[in-house]
Design a protein around this motif. Structure first.
Motif, PDB file in Angstrom:
ATOM      1  N   ASP A  68     -23.030 -45.013  29.402  1.00 14.45           N
ATOM      2  CA  ASP A  68     -23.241 -46.388  29.869  1.00 14.45           C
ATOM      3  C   ASP A  68     -22.863 -47.419  28.817  1.00 14.45           C
ATOM      4  O   ASP A  68     -22.554 -48.566  29.145  1.00 14.45           O
ATOM      5  N   SER A  69     -22.892 -47.028  27.569  1.00 21.82           N
ATOM      6  CA  SER A  69     -22.551 -47.973  26.503  1.00 21.82           C
ATOM      7  C   SER A  69     -21.050 -48.207  26.385  1.00 21.82           C
ATOM      8  O   SER A  69     -20.620 -49.057  25.603  1.00 21.82           O
ATOM      9  N   GLY A  70     -20.256 -47.443  27.135  1.00 20.17           N
ATOM     10  CA  GLY A  70     -18.811 -47.603  27.067  1.00 20.17           C
ATOM     11  C   GLY A  70     -18.155 -46.795  25.970  1.00 20.17           C
ATOM     12  O   GLY A  70     -17.004 -47.067  25.602  1.00 20.17           O
ATOM     13  N   ALA A  71     -18.864 -45.776  25.461  1.00 22.98           N
ATOM     14  CA  ALA A  71     -18.323 -45.004  24.339  1.00 22.98           C
ATOM     15  C   ALA A  71     -17.166 -44.098  24.738  1.00 22.98           C
ATOM     16  O   ALA A  71     -16.370 -43.700  23.883  1.00 22.98           O
ATOM     17  N   LEU A  72     -17.061 -43.757  26.034  1.00 20.59           N
ATOM     18  CA  LEU A  72     -16.017 -42.823  26.443  1.00 20.59           C
ATOM     19  C   LEU A  72     -14.618 -43.337  26.134  1.00 20.59           C
ATOM     20  O   LEU A  72     -13.751 -42.579  25.689  1.00 20.59           O
ATOM     21  N   ASP A  73     -14.402 -44.600  26.379  1.00 19.23           N
ATOM     22  CA  ASP A  73     -13.068 -45.156  26.107  1.00 19.23           C
ATOM     23  C   ASP A  73     -12.717 -45.044  24.629  1.00 19.23           C
ATOM     24  O   ASP A  73     -11.577 -44.726  24.267  1.00 19.23           O
ATOM     25  N   ALA A  74     -13.706 -45.305  23.779  1.00 15.17           N
ATOM     26  CA  ALA A  74     -13.461 -45.205  22.339  1.00 15.17           C
ATOM     27  C   ALA A  74     -13.198 -43.755  21.926  1.00 15.17           C
ATOM     28  O   ALA A  74     -12.317 -43.474  21.106  1.00 15.17           O
ATOM     29  N   LEU A  75     -13.957 -42.810  22.517  1.00 15.99           N
ATOM     30  CA  LEU A  75     -13.773 -41.401  22.176  1.00 15.99           C
ATOM     31  C   LEU A  75     -12.410 -40.894  22.635  1.00 15.99           C
ATOM     32  O   LEU A  75     -11.737 -40.155  21.912  1.00 15.99           O
ATOM     33  N   VAL A  76     -12.019 -41.282  23.840  1.00 19.14           N
ATOM     34  CA  VAL A  76     -10.702 -40.868  24.328  1.00 19.14           C
ATOM     35  C   VAL A  76      -9.600 -41.466  23.461  1.00 19.14           C
ATOM     36  O   VAL A  76      -8.592 -40.818  23.154  1.00 19.14           O
ATOM     37  N   GLY A  77      -9.798 -42.698  23.018  1.00 14.14           N
ATOM     38  CA  GLY A  77      -8.829 -43.318  22.117  1.00 14.14           C
ATOM     39  C   GLY A  77      -8.714 -42.582  20.797  1.00 14.14           C
ATOM     40  O   GLY A  77      -7.623 -42.496  20.215  1.00 14.14           O
ATOM     41  N   CYS A  78      -9.824 -42.007  20.342  1.00  9.54           N
ATOM     42  CA  CYS A  78      -9.802 -41.251  19.085  1.00  9.54           C
ATOM     43  C   CYS A  78      -8.972 -39.975  19.198  1.00  9.54           C
ATOM     44  O   CYS A  78      -8.497 -39.457  18.185  1.00  9.54           O
ATOM     45  N   LEU A  79      -8.802 -39.456  20.408  1.00  6.30           N
ATOM     46  CA  LEU A  79      -7.974 -38.266  20.587  1.00  6.30           C
ATOM     47  C   LEU A  79      -6.502 -38.538  20.318  1.00  6.30           C
ATOM     48  O   LEU A  79      -5.708 -37.610  20.177  1.00  6.30           O
ATOM     49  N   GLU A  80      -6.142 -39.813  20.260  1.00  5.40           N
ATOM     50  CA  GLU A  80      -4.753 -40.189  19.969  1.00  5.40           C
ATOM     51  C   GLU A  80      -4.541 -40.543  18.505  1.00  5.40           C
ATOM     52  O   GLU A  80      -3.435 -40.921  18.114  1.00  5.40           O
ATOM     53  N   ALA A 113      -9.465 -37.995  29.561  1.00 10.16           N
ATOM     54  CA  ALA A 113      -9.579 -37.101  28.404  1.00 10.16           C
ATOM     55  C   ALA A 113      -8.775 -35.818  28.556  1.00 10.16           C
ATOM     56  O   ALA A 113      -8.314 -35.256  27.548  1.00 10.16           O
ATOM     57  N   VAL A 114      -8.595 -35.327  29.791  1.00  9.73           N
ATOM     58  CA  VAL A 114      -8.004 -33.998  29.973  1.00  9.73           C
ATOM     59  C   VAL A 114      -6.587 -33.885  29.399  1.00  9.73           C
ATOM     60  O   VAL A 114      -6.299 -32.953  28.635  1.00  9.73           O
ATOM     61  N   PRO A 115      -5.657 -34.782  29.721  1.00 14.16           N
ATOM     62  CA  PRO A 115      -4.307 -34.627  29.149  1.00 14.16           C
ATOM     63  C   PRO A 115      -4.293 -34.657  27.628  1.00 14.16           C
ATOM     64  O   PRO A 115      -3.524 -33.921  26.991  1.00 14.16           O
ATOM     65  N   LEU A 116      -5.163 -35.462  27.046  1.00 16.23           N
ATOM     66  CA  LEU A 116      -5.200 -35.540  25.584  1.00 16.23           C
ATOM     67  C   LEU A 116      -5.827 -34.289  24.974  1.00 16.23           C
ATOM     68  O   LEU A 116      -5.424 -33.845  23.894  1.00 16.23           O
ATOM     69  N   LEU A 117      -6.806 -33.706  25.657  1.00 15.14           N
ATOM     70  CA  LEU A 117      -7.377 -32.444  25.176  1.00 15.14           C
ATOM     71  C   LEU A 117      -6.348 -31.320  25.264  1.00 15.14           C
ATOM     72  O   LEU A 117      -6.305 -30.435  24.395  1.00 15.14           O
ATOM     73  N   VAL A 118      -5.529 -31.352  26.299  1.00 13.17           N
ATOM     74  CA  VAL A 118      -4.457 -30.358  26.409  1.00 13.17           C
ATOM     75  C   VAL A 118      -3.462 -30.518  25.265  1.00 13.17           C
ATOM     76  O   VAL A 118      -2.970 -29.531  24.700  1.00 13.17           O
ATOM     77  N   LEU A 119      -3.179 -31.748  24.895  1.00 13.73           N
ATOM     78  CA  LEU A 119      -2.312 -31.980  23.741  1.00 13.73           C
ATOM     79  C   LEU A 119      -2.958 -31.457  22.458  1.00 13.73           C
ATOM     80  O   LEU A 119      -2.267 -30.923  21.580  1.00 13.73           O
ATOM     81  N   CYS A 120      -4.271 -31.606  22.354  1.00  9.44           N
ATOM     82  CA  CYS A 120      -4.974 -31.101  21.169  1.00  9.44           C
ATOM     83  C   CYS A 120      -4.879 -29.573  21.074  1.00  9.44           C
ATOM     84  O   CYS A 120      -4.844 -29.013  19.975  1.00  9.44           O
ATOM     85  N   ILE A 131     -11.956 -26.524  19.375  1.00  9.38           N
ATOM     86  CA  ILE A 131     -12.833 -27.544  19.927  1.00  9.38           C
ATOM     87  C   ILE A 131     -12.271 -28.090  21.233  1.00  9.38           C
ATOM     88  O   ILE A 131     -13.016 -28.337  22.198  1.00  9.38           O
ATOM     89  N   ALA A 132     -10.957 -28.270  21.317  1.00 11.59           N
ATOM     90  CA  ALA A 132     -10.349 -28.766  22.547  1.00 11.59           C
ATOM     91  C   ALA A 132     -10.518 -27.751  23.679  1.00 11.59           C
ATOM     92  O   ALA A 132     -10.836 -28.132  24.822  1.00 11.59           O
ATOM     93  N   ALA A 133     -10.325 -26.471  23.386  1.00 12.42           N
ATOM     94  CA  ALA A 133     -10.514 -25.437  24.406  1.00 12.42           C
ATOM     95  C   ALA A 133     -11.970 -25.393  24.870  1.00 12.42           C
ATOM     96  O   ALA A 133     -12.256 -25.229  26.062  1.00 12.42           O
ATOM     97  N   SER A 134     -12.891 -25.550  23.931  1.00 11.82           N
ATOM     98  CA  SER A 134     -14.310 -25.575  24.282  1.00 11.82           C
ATOM     99  C   SER A 134     -14.638 -26.773  25.176  1.00 11.82           C
ATOM    100  O   SER A 134     -15.383 -26.648  26.158  1.00 11.82           O
ATOM    101  N   ALA A 135     -14.081 -27.933  24.870  1.00  5.04           N
ATOM    102  CA  ALA A 135     -14.332 -29.121  25.682  1.00  5.04           C
ATOM    103  C   ALA A 135     -13.763 -28.955  27.088  1.00  5.04           C
ATOM    104  O   ALA A 135     -14.403 -29.343  28.083  1.00  5.04           O
ATOM    105  N   LEU A 136     -12.578 -28.381  27.197  1.00  2.45           N
ATOM    106  CA  LEU A 136     -12.001 -28.132  28.518  1.00  2.45           C
ATOM    107  C   LEU A 136     -12.863 -27.157  29.316  1.00  2.45           C
ATOM    108  O   LEU A 136     -13.044 -27.307  30.532  1.00  2.45           O
ATOM    109  N   SER A 137     -13.410 -26.149  28.634  1.00  4.24           N
ATOM    110  CA  SER A 137     -14.308 -25.210  29.298  1.00  4.24           C
ATOM    111  C   SER A 137     -15.556 -25.920  29.810  1.00  4.24           C
ATOM    112  O   SER A 137     -16.023 -25.660  30.926  1.00  4.24           O
ATOM    113  N   ASP A 138     -16.096 -26.840  29.012  1.00  8.40           N
ATOM    114  CA  ASP A 138     -17.285 -27.582  29.417  1.00  8.40           C
ATOM    115  C   ASP A 138     -17.008 -28.482  30.614  1.00  8.40           C
ATOM    116  O   ASP A 138     -17.915 -28.782  31.403  1.00  8.40           O
ATOM    117  N   ILE A 139     -15.781 -28.932  30.757  1.00  6.88           N
ATOM    118  CA  ILE A 139     -15.427 -29.782  31.885  1.00  6.88           C
ATOM    119  C   ILE A 139     -15.294 -28.964  33.163  1.00  6.88           C
ATOM    120  O   ILE A 139     -15.861 -29.286  34.212  1.00  6.88           O
TER     121      ILE A 139
END
Length: 268
Positions: A68-80, A113-120, A131-139
């Motif tokens: 709710d705080s809007g952190a997702l956009d910042a986290l996804v941006g960090c993947l780049e 987040a998914v395309p960027l995690l695939v790039l990771c 960590i990227a494979a683990s995150a994709l598994s969690d999704i």
């Protein structure tokens, strides 16, 4: 003699002053002790009363508050970001958010987040791959729709070859992710099989890492359970003998995936 008399006359006042300080000290220590005991008793025997004005409101989990705080956009941006450490931390956070339930996982997907995690997963750093494979598994573990979003992002094509990677921790996460994709439907299981995980995944049943063996058996189980054709594919690849050996050599609950796989195959 007059000086001694003066000192003697001042001694009672000094003594009384010291006695007064001692009494104050004892009184303060006693009050502190009583307050501490009272707090302990209160915390141990009484629960705090809910505010009647907010008691009817639903509790907001900390993870939902982060979203709710809007952190997702910042986290996804960090993947780049260029720094692999920043990417790792962001992927960890996204995985922790997604693992709780389908709604939170969907918000992670909607944030892109998914395309960027695939790039990771394609990056050279092993830790970032894990960590990227683990995150994709969690999704993808929550629902067929979320698993399909991971498949549509091209994850399977990059994950499947990693079962041959020498790093044990990476193989754990890869097998887990492929299992979470396969479990939902026949179509998703066929996508994983078409990525040519056999017979490579069967070889992981002999891996030195017990968790690699268990996750590999789980992946095979999730494929075998759907149709006679998929079960036959596993049989043709030599899966029955490999599974019997796995069950024989494993101990505790690590045997369970192999036992269930043999059960699914024999049921057809």
């Amino acid at each position: 003699r007059s000086r001694a008399q003066q000192l003697g006359s001042q001694q009672p006042s000094r003594d009384s002053g010291r006695n007064g300080l001692r009494r104050l000290h004892r009184r303060g220590a006693g009050a502190h002790r009583e307050a501490t005991q009272s707090n302990r008793a209160r915390s141990g025997r009484q629960r705090p009363r809910a505010d009647p004005q907010t008691a009817h409101l639903p509790l907001s989990p900390p993870t939902q508050a982060v979203v709710d705080s809007g952190a997702l956009d910042a986290l996804v941006g960090c993947l780049e970001e260029f720094d692999p450490g920043v990417k790792e931390a962001a992927a960890w956070a996204l995985g922790y958010i997604a693992r709780h339930n389908g709604e939170l996982a969907q918000t992670v997907v909607d944030a892109g987040a998914v395309p960027l995690l695939v790039l990771c997963v394609q990056e050279p750093e092993l830790t970032l791959k894990r960590i990227a494979a683990s995150a994709l598994s969690d999704i993808c573990k929550h629902s067929p729709e979320l698993a399909q979003s991971v498949v549509d992002g091209g994850a399977v094509a990059y994950l499947a070859p990693l079962i041959l990677n020498p790093d044990g921790k990476l193989k754990r996460q890869v097998c887990s992710c492929l299992a979470q994709i396969s479990k939902h439907s026949v179509d998703l299981a066929e996508v994983v099989v078409e990525a040519e995980i056999f017979p490579g995944v069967l070889n992981l049943l002999k891996d030195l890492d017990v968790y690699v063996r268990k996750n590999a058996a789980t992946c095979i189980r999730e494929v075998a359970k759907h149709t006679p054709e998929l079960a036959q594919l596993i049989v043709n690849a030599g899966g029955v003998g490999a599974m019997v050996d796995n069950v024989t050599e494993a101990s505790g609950n690590a045997r369970l995936p192999g036992i269930m796989t043999l059960g699914y195959i024999s049921a057809f």
